[in-house]
Scaffold this motif. Structure first.
Motif, short mmCIF file in Angstrom:
data_model
loop_
_atom_site.label_atom_id
_atom_site.label_comp_id
_atom_site.label_asym_id
_atom_site.label_seq_id
_atom_site.Cartn_x
_atom_site.Cartn_y
_atom_site.Cartn_z
N LEU A 73 14.47 34.50 -30.09
CA LEU A 73 14.18 33.38 -29.14
C LEU A 73 13.76 33.74 -28.16
CD1 LEU A 73 17.59 31.24 -29.81
CD2 LEU A 73 15.04 31.00 -30.88
N GLN A 74 13.53 35.14 -27.53
CA GLN A 74 13.12 35.66 -26.45
C GLN A 74 11.71 36.03 -26.84
OE1 GLN A 74 14.84 35.75 -23.60
NE2 GLN A 74 16.89 35.14 -24.82
N ASP A 75 11.11 36.26 -25.58
CA ASP A 75 9.41 36.57 -25.55
C ASP A 75 9.49 37.86 -25.85
OD1 ASP A 75 6.91 36.93 -25.22
OD2 ASP A 75 7.00 36.43 -22.73
N GLU A 76 8.32 38.00 -26.91
CA GLU A 76 8.30 39.47 -27.37
C GLU A 76 7.99 40.56 -26.28
OE1 GLU A 76 8.78 40.59 -30.40
OE2 GLU A 76 9.30 38.74 -31.41
N VAL A 77 7.05 40.00 -25.28
CA VAL A 77 6.77 40.90 -24.11
C VAL A 77 8.01 41.15 -23.44
CG1 VAL A 77 5.33 41.18 -22.03
CG2 VAL A 77 4.51 39.69 -23.93
N ASP A 78 9.04 40.32 -23.09
CA ASP A 78 10.27 41.14 -22.50
C ASP A 78 11.08 41.75 -23.05
OD1 ASP A 78 9.33 38.96 -20.43
OD2 ASP A 78 10.40 37.48 -21.05
N MET A 79 10.99 41.66 -24.60
CA MET A 79 11.83 42.36 -25.23
C MET A 79 11.23 43.77 -25.31
SD MET A 79 12.74 40.07 -28.45
CE MET A 79 13.68 41.36 -29.23
N ALA A 80 9.75 43.96 -25.52
CA ALA A 80 9.17 45.02 -25.34
C ALA A 80 9.47 46.07 -24.31
CB ALA A 80 7.62 45.19 -25.74
N ASN A 81 9.14 45.10 -22.85
CA ASN A 81 9.72 45.70 -21.76
C ASN A 81 11.14 46.39 -21.62
OD1 ASN A 81 7.01 45.29 -20.76
ND2 ASN A 81 7.47 43.13 -19.87
N ALA A 82 12.08 45.42 -22.04
CA ALA A 82 13.24 46.06 -22.24
C ALA A 82 13.56 47.36 -22.85
CB ALA A 82 14.45 44.80 -22.84
N ARG A 83 12.94 47.41 -23.96
CA ARG A 83 12.96 48.53 -25.02
C ARG A 83 12.40 49.58 -24.25
NH1 ARG A 83 11.63 44.94 -29.15
NH2 ARG A 83 9.58 45.84 -29.12
N LEU A 84 11.17 49.55 -23.32
CA LEU A 84 10.41 50.63 -22.62
C LEU A 84 11.55 50.94 -21.41
CD1 LEU A 84 8.17 52.15 -21.89
CD2 LEU A 84 7.25 50.10 -20.64
N MET A 85 11.95 50.20 -20.82
CA MET A 85 13.04 50.31 -19.79
C MET A 85 14.14 51.40 -20.16
SD MET A 85 12.80 46.98 -17.49
CE MET A 85 14.10 47.77 -16.15
N ASN A 86 14.66 50.93 -21.47
CA ASN A 86 15.86 51.53 -21.93
C ASN A 86 15.44 53.07 -22.11
OD1 ASN A 86 17.59 49.52 -21.81
ND2 ASN A 86 17.16 48.66 -23.85
N ALA A 87 14.26 53.04 -22.77
CA ALA A 87 13.60 54.32 -23.27
C ALA A 87 13.51 55.38 -22.09
CB ALA A 87 12.61 54.35 -24.14
N ARG A 88 13.06 54.76 -20.89
CA ARG A 88 12.74 55.70 -19.87
C ARG A 88 14.12 56.00 -19.11
NH1 ARG A 88 7.97 52.20 -16.60
NH2 ARG A 88 6.47 52.83 -18.01
N ALA A 89 15.28 54.96 -18.93
CA ALA A 89 16.59 55.58 -18.51
C ALA A 89 17.13 56.51 -19.40
CB ALA A 89 17.48 54.21 -18.52
N LEU A 90 16.89 56.25 -20.59
CA LEU A 90 17.47 57.57 -21.55
C LEU A 90 16.72 58.86 -21.17
CD1 LEU A 90 19.25 58.27 -23.91
CD2 LEU A 90 17.52 57.61 -25.46
N GLN A 91 15.43 58.83 -21.08
CA GLN A 91 14.91 60.17 -20.71
C GLN A 91 15.25 60.50 -19.50
OE1 GLN A 91 10.65 59.24 -20.65
NE2 GLN A 91 9.98 61.76 -20.34
#
Length: 385
Positions: free
Chosen positions: A356-374
């Motif tokens: 139900l969320q915007d695909e762009v917002d979900m992609a940005n959230a995954r990108l931020m999580n990946a950066r935080a893990l890095q």
């Protein structure tokens, strides 16, 4: 469970299991235990009329059906998995539809509207599943002959007759009260609120019919002259004829009168009540009962981005609850399909992810999580060094 072929049909023979006794059920010998479902014909007609009269109710149920989504079956044997999913996509449903998704949409719509839903697995003469059928609640009755026993009956002219193969009938109840198989409709509690809303709409229509289609009051006041008073009736008729001619649909002409003539629009001084507040109050009650966020129904009520996200999360939990109600129905169809082929019913129902969320917002959230893990991994390496 063992299926034995008799006259082209499969009858299930179950072993003699020990009968369970419910201690808290009524045991009055003069009043045998019986609880019938579904709701009466009058109540069903009322809920049908609500969907027809209030478009937002019908739209909400339609959106719930689409948002519940579809599913696939996962099996250890990929050949069996392919055959089962192919069967679920191509099985005949009712007279004009195909696919188990069409069957489940009608089944869930019936369940939400009336509180109960009934379907049937139709077998061919060769012992295969030939079709799925959505039964009308006017044609069946579910009777609890015991606290843990349900008798499925078919209504006929002389009464109700138990079906010959109850193992082929699918039945569900939505939030049934304790000790009863009769479910509670999603629209339960809305007739009163909807009645007020319909009364407001009807009043708005009546007022616009009266005020929007302007009516005029033409008043002729004779003067004190004796001749004027003597011919007042004739002059009033002439004025009425001229005014009627001037107000014809395809006539564009002026109205000319002599004397003291007063023309006033009827109802021009009447103030029409503001319906925004009461209509919104009734719609808020309806939307709260249906469990959908207002923005999904086209209601532009003020809401922040965070509030919309929270409403989407709540809706996701509602849809998952409806999926849990459908899982036993899907499981019964799949288990029967596998047993008719001599297979052990081992499978899992894999529902599509609710997004139900915007695909762009979900992609940005995954990108931020990946950066935080890095960054965390880099910091750990620096600390170790």
């Amino acid at each position: 469970m063992i299926f034995k072929k008799e006259n082209g049909w499969f009858r299930r023979r179950m072993g003699q299991a020990e009968r369970l006794a419910v201690q808290t059920a009524p045991r009055d010998p003069l009043t045998p235990y019986a609880c019938s479902a579904p709701a009466g014909a009058g109540e069903r007609r009322l809920y049908t009329a609500l969907r027809e009269s209030i478009p937002i109710i019908d739209a909400a149920i339609g959106k719930i059906l689409r948002l519940v989504g579809s599913f696939t079956i996962q099996c250890d044997d990929k050949n069996v998995e392919y055959e089962m999913n192919r069967f679920l996509q191509t099985v005949k449903v009712n007279a004009l539809e195909n696919g188990v998704q069409s069957f489940l949409n009608t089944y869930l719509s019936q369940l939400l509207t009336y509180g109960n839903a009934v379907g049937e697995v139709v077998l061919t003469a060769g012992g295969e599943i030939g079709a799925l059928y959505n039964a009308s609640l006017d044609d069946v009755e579910l009777r609890e002959t015991a606290p843990l026993e349900l008798c499925i009956c078919r209504r006929e002219a002389g009464g109700c007759v138990p079906v010959a193969y109850p193992e082929l009938v699918l039945a569900s109840a939505l939030d049934p009260p304790p000790g009863c198989a009769r479910g509670v409709s999603l629209l339960h509690g809305l007739p009163f609120v909807s009645g007020i809303l319909m009364q407001i709409y009807q009043t708005i229509g009546t007022n616009w019919e009266r005020v929007g289609n302007v009516r005029f009051a033409v008043t002729y006041k004779p003067t004190g002259d004796a001749a004027d008073r003597a011919f007042a009736k004739d002059r009033a008729k002439q004025i009425a004829q001229e005014w009627s001619g001037a107000m014809q649909k395809n006539s564009v002409r002026d109205f000319v009168a002599v004397g003291d003539v007063n023309i006033r629009a009827i109802g021009s001084d009447v103030q029409i009540l503001d319906s925004n507040v009461p209509v919104r109050q009734m719609l808020e009650e309806i939307v709260a009962k249906l469990g959908l966020p207002p923005f999904l129904l086209g209601l532009s009520w003020s809401s922040t981005e965070r509030m919309s996200s929270q409403q989407a999360d709540i809706l996701t939990s509602e849809l998952e609850a409806y999926r849990r109600v459908l899982n036993p129905v899907i499981g019964k169809i799949c288990s029967l399909w596998m047993r008719l082929r001599g297979l052990e019913p081992r499978y899992t129902i894999d529902w599509n992810t609710i997004t139900l969320q915007d695909e762009v917002d979900m992609a940005n959230a995954r990108l931020m999580n990946a950066r935080a893990l890095q960054i965390e991994e880099q910091l750990q390496k620096e600390d170790g060094a």
